[in-house]
Design an enzyme around this catalytic site. Sequence first.
Site, PDB file in Angstrom:
ATOM      1  N   HIS A  55      -5.309  -6.102  -3.014  1.00  0.00           N
ATOM      2  CA  HIS A  55      -6.096  -6.074  -1.779  1.00  0.00           C
ATOM      3  C   HIS A  55      -6.267  -7.461  -1.161  1.00  0.00           C
ATOM      4  CE1 HIS A  55      -8.205  -1.936  -2.546  1.00  0.00           C
ATOM      5  NE2 HIS A  55      -6.965  -1.822  -2.144  1.00  0.00           N
ATOM      6  N   ARG A  91       0.831  -1.208   0.000  1.00  0.00           N
ATOM      7  CA  ARG A  91       0.000   0.000   0.000  1.00  0.00           C
ATOM      8  C   ARG A  91       0.867   1.260   0.000  1.00  0.00           C
ATOM      9  NH1 ARG A  91      -3.558   2.409   4.652  1.00  0.00           N
ATOM     10  NH2 ARG A  91      -4.844   3.874   3.499  1.00  0.00           N
ATOM     11  N   ASP A 114      -9.571  -9.354   2.276  1.00  0.00           N
ATOM     12  CA  ASP A 114      -9.865 -10.715   1.822  1.00  0.00           C
ATOM     13  C   ASP A 114     -10.225 -11.545   3.042  1.00  0.00           C
ATOM     14  OD1 ASP A 114      -9.916 -13.323   0.932  1.00  0.00           O
ATOM     15  OD2 ASP A 114      -8.041 -13.202  -0.202  1.00  0.00           O
ATOM     16  N   ASN A 169      -3.158   9.584   4.061  1.00  0.00           N
ATOM     17  CA  ASN A 169      -1.980   8.756   4.321  1.00  0.00           C
ATOM     18  C   ASN A 169      -1.737   8.474   5.796  1.00  0.00           C
ATOM     19  OD1 ASN A 169      -1.224   8.315   1.673  1.00  0.00           O
ATOM     20  ND2 ASN A 169       0.111  10.120   1.576  1.00  0.00           N
TER      21      ASN A 169
END
Length: 338
Positions: free
Chosen positions: A205, A73, A258, A105
């Site tokens: 992801h 990321r 996930d 961020n």
Amino acid sequence: MGRIVTLLPLSLSMALALALALALALAPAPGLALPQLSVDYYKNSCPQVENIIQAEMKQKLSVNPTTAGGTLRIFFHDCFVEGCDGSVLISSTPENKAEKDADINLSLPGDGFDAVVRAKTAVEAQCPGIVSCADVLSIATRDLITLVGGPHYPVKKGRKDGLISEASRVGGNLPLATMNVDVLTALFHSKGLTRADMITLSGGHTIGFTHCKEFMQRIYSYNKTNHVDPTMNFQYAMELRKACPQKNLDPSIVAFIDVNSPTKFDNGFYRNLHQGLGLLASDQVLYSDPRTRGAVQLYASNQTAFFKAFAAAMDKLGSVGVKTGTQGEIRNRCDAFN
């Protein structure tokens, strides 16, 4: 990093359909600049750089299995703002609010930044002043992806570290959880990446995690007709409510994107979308929208195709806006300009 809540896998039937890879044939975006990067850039100046970084990443991953998702990321956020130049690694000073402290961020995991610091320190011990932080981040990201089961791909090197890192430059340059396919496509296109690249890179992801605030609207009071986003599996939404209550929400809690194989790089992200198990609206829309569904179905049923496309997309991503020659520097440490 926040406390991670692991949600139990759901036993749901899945009907996988192999579709033509329509997305892979979409019209290309404006060409990427072709910087003078090469796989063998450090062949003479620091020949062991990849071995050094890989050893550090193995050690780091053994302590924290979420390091891979966090570092990936950070790499993405770096490349989408100012290009892949390590600008997101810079710490703010009283005179300058750096990228790292832009609102979007603030949720970047400290564990990922630590991985880069460890790698850079180890490289400096062997090859002082030779390898840029931008290259260290690129190599470390690839190694972590491979170590958790993802594809191994060659990393082109030769990036210089950028000389600018300002929080004010971040806005509008990063994907948001609420974006639809049109907006996502336009954003990726602005970076020289195609819709096909967007679908493929979203697969990262599979080892990602996010804070509750990014999906709360989908599980509470979605609209006047539905309390829960109708594209989300209802049982999944109820499990998410347990982890992310409306009242007394612990802001440090994060959930894996996930739900079934959160620390393994595989094609589970795409298989989940078919079942309504996409955590972020911007992920689930890839299955809901017929323009992107074909690629999702292909990757869901063919992990090899996904891995091959992901490796190619990461190579393209790693070339976005890089600095070479006199455009940047080789930082002594990654969190501060020389």
